[in-house]
Design a protein around this motif. Structure first.
Motif, short mmCIF file in Angstrom:
data_model
loop_
_atom_site.label_atom_id
_atom_site.label_comp_id
_atom_site.label_asym_id
_atom_site.label_seq_id
_atom_site.Cartn_x
_atom_site.Cartn_y
_atom_site.Cartn_z
N ASP A 84 -3.85 1.57 10.65
CA ASP A 84 -3.13 0.94 9.55
C ASP A 84 -3.88 -0.31 9.16
OD1 ASP A 84 -1.10 2.82 9.43
OD2 ASP A 84 0.18 1.74 10.87
N ASN A 93 0.21 -6.12 1.92
CA ASN A 93 -0.02 -4.72 1.60
C ASN A 93 -0.32 -3.96 2.89
OD1 ASN A 93 -0.55 -2.36 0.26
ND2 ASN A 93 -2.54 -3.00 -0.53
N LYS A 94 0.08 -2.69 2.93
CA LYS A 94 -0.20 -1.83 4.08
C LYS A 94 -0.70 -0.49 3.56
CE LYS A 94 1.88 0.88 7.71
NZ LYS A 94 3.09 1.44 8.24
N GLU A 95 -1.75 0.03 4.19
CA GLU A 95 -2.22 1.38 3.87
C GLU A 95 -2.78 2.01 5.13
OE1 GLU A 95 -6.17 1.62 1.70
OE2 GLU A 95 -5.59 -0.44 1.26
N SER A 96 -2.73 3.33 5.20
CA SER A 96 -3.27 4.06 6.34
C SER A 96 -4.70 4.49 6.02
CB SER A 96 -2.42 5.29 6.63
OG SER A 96 -1.14 4.90 7.05
#
Length: 168
Positions: A55, A43-46
């Protein structure tokens, strides 16, 4: 003469020790002397921390023993605190470690537990037996897999720069 001795000692240290690491990317598998190590970004989120943008990556790593031999780490018979039982280290070079996140993942073998029976007096003064589980060592049999998850925070716009090395 001292420079030559120092240079010789440094070369010896680098060849004898486990300083060798390999780069690994998302979804890739690297073979480390019979251990197949896989790294995945889940998963990636800012996020914004202290006015700076980062990030945040949730990652997973696993190691499968394909060597055909069992990996065994025996413990001595003296009481000890075991902290260095990892077999593989996955290190994120550009991780900040901000907000209690990780910079690396240590994959550890499975614990070998034994049930030990001992005799002692209870509070009423009665002599009785009890069973306590004791860790006798650590192992990873052929075909066994160990895995772990972590969260890496890297500067915004960068992907995790990850290297892997065998510890044992």
């Amino acid at each position: 003469m001292k420079k030559i001795q120092l240079l010789t000692a440094l070369i010896f240290l680098f060849t004898v020790s486990n300083f060798y690491s390999q780069k690994i990317t998302d979804g890739a598998t690297v073979d480390l002397n019979g251990l197949a190590v896989t790294f995945n970004i889940l998963n990636k989120e800012s996020i914004n921390v202290g006015g700076k943008s980062f990030d945040r990556y949730k990652v997973s790593a696993s190691a499968t023993n394909n060597s055909g031999k069992s990996i065994n780490i025996r413990l001595s018979n003296a009481p000890q605190i075991v902290t260095n039982i990892g077999i593989v280290e996955i290190n994120c070079i550009n991780a900040t470690g901000a907000k209690l996140t990780s910079k690396k993942i240590d994959l550890k073998p499975k614990a070998h537990n034994l049930n030990v029976t001992y005799w002692a007096y209870n509070k009423e003064g009665k002599y009785e037996s009890s069973v306590i589980p004791v860790i006798a060592g650590y192992y990873l049999d052929p075909g066994d897999t160990v895995s772990d998850n972590a969260i890496f925070v890297v500067p915004q716009g960068e992907t995790p720069d990850v290297s892997v090395r065998k510890l044992q």
